[in-house]
Design a protein around this motif. Structure first.
Motif, short mmCIF file in Angstrom:
data_model
loop_
_atom_site.label_atom_id
_atom_site.label_comp_id
_atom_site.label_asym_id
_atom_site.label_seq_id
_atom_site.Cartn_x
_atom_site.Cartn_y
_atom_site.Cartn_z
N TYR A 262 0.83 -1.21 0.00
CA TYR A 262 0.00 0.00 0.00
C TYR A 262 0.87 1.26 0.00
CZ TYR A 262 -3.75 3.20 1.25
OH TYR A 262 -4.64 4.23 1.26
N ILE A 263 1.89 1.27 0.84
CA ILE A 263 2.78 2.43 0.90
C ILE A 263 3.51 2.62 -0.43
CG2 ILE A 263 4.90 3.31 1.97
CD1 ILE A 263 3.85 2.07 4.62
N THR A 264 3.93 1.53 -1.05
CA THR A 264 4.60 1.61 -2.34
C THR A 264 3.69 2.21 -3.40
OG1 THR A 264 5.97 -0.29 -1.78
CG2 THR A 264 5.81 0.28 -4.11
N LEU A 265 2.43 1.79 -3.40
CA LEU A 265 1.47 2.34 -4.37
C LEU A 265 1.25 3.84 -4.16
CD1 LEU A 265 -1.20 -0.50 -4.51
CD2 LEU A 265 0.44 0.14 -6.28
N LEU A 266 1.12 4.25 -2.90
CA LEU A 266 0.91 5.67 -2.61
C LEU A 266 2.15 6.51 -2.92
CD1 LEU A 266 -1.13 5.62 0.70
CD2 LEU A 266 -1.94 6.10 -1.60
N VAL A 267 3.32 5.97 -2.61
CA VAL A 267 4.57 6.71 -2.83
C VAL A 267 4.83 6.88 -4.32
CG1 VAL A 267 7.08 6.50 -2.57
CG2 VAL A 267 5.60 6.12 -0.62
N ARG B 204 2.99 7.87 -6.53
CA ARG B 204 2.33 9.06 -7.05
C ARG B 204 3.10 10.35 -6.76
NH1 ARG B 204 -3.85 7.86 -5.05
NH2 ARG B 204 -4.09 5.89 -6.18
N LEU B 205 4.08 10.27 -5.90
CA LEU B 205 4.83 11.47 -5.51
C LEU B 205 5.98 11.73 -6.49
CD1 LEU B 205 5.13 10.82 -1.68
CD2 LEU B 205 3.55 12.39 -2.83
N GLU C 124 9.90 12.25 -7.47
CA GLU C 124 11.05 11.41 -7.11
C GLU C 124 11.78 11.90 -5.87
OE1 GLU C 124 13.86 9.89 -9.92
OE2 GLU C 124 12.40 10.12 -11.54
N MET C 125 11.85 13.22 -5.70
CA MET C 125 12.57 13.77 -4.54
C MET C 125 11.87 13.40 -3.23
SD MET C 125 13.64 17.57 -5.95
CE MET C 125 12.16 18.23 -5.23
N GLN C 126 10.57 13.22 -3.25
CA GLN C 126 9.81 12.96 -2.03
C GLN C 126 9.60 11.47 -1.76
OE1 GLN C 126 6.28 15.12 -3.13
NE2 GLN C 126 6.91 16.92 -1.96
N ARG C 127 9.86 10.62 -2.71
CA ARG C 127 9.54 9.19 -2.58
C ARG C 127 10.29 8.51 -1.43
NH1 ARG C 127 9.25 7.32 -8.89
NH2 ARG C 127 7.42 8.58 -9.37
N ASP C 128 11.59 8.71 -1.34
CA ASP C 128 12.36 8.02 -0.30
C ASP C 128 11.92 8.43 1.09
OD1 ASP C 128 13.84 6.55 -2.09
OD2 ASP C 128 15.48 8.00 -2.18
#
Length: 86
Positions: A31-36, A38-39, A41-45
């Motif tokens: 679930y977290i991977t799916l939500l991330v 959408r962000l 690239e700078m905010q994903r990690d």
């Protein structure tokens, strides 16, 4: 204090709890991977790290509350079960 180690039902309950925790942990990661995704690239990690940290912290808090609420119930149910068999 460690009487539960000799009770087969306690081991079944522990195995069930572990299986649920593993399944829900994998579910949280998906679930977290799916939500991330959408962000930007700078905010994903940062979002991935925070999401997993919050999920783990919430899981620990819920388990501690569960232990606090149910403390002592296993011993009383085992005693009652033994009385019925006698």
């Amino acid at each position: 204090m460690l009487e539960w180690v000799l009770i087969p039902e306690a081991w079944v309950a522990l195995a069930t709890l572990l299986a649920l925790e593993i399944f829900l942990g994998i579910d949280n990661i998906i679930y977290i991977t799916l939500l991330v995704g959408r962000l930007r690239e700078m905010q994903r990690d940062k979002a991935r790290t925070l999401g997993i940290a919050f999920a783990m912290a919430f899981s620990v808090v819920v388990e501690l509350l569960n232990i606090r609420i149910h403390r002592g119930r296993i011993g009383s149910s085992v005693t009652l079960h033994k009385r019925i068999e006698i």
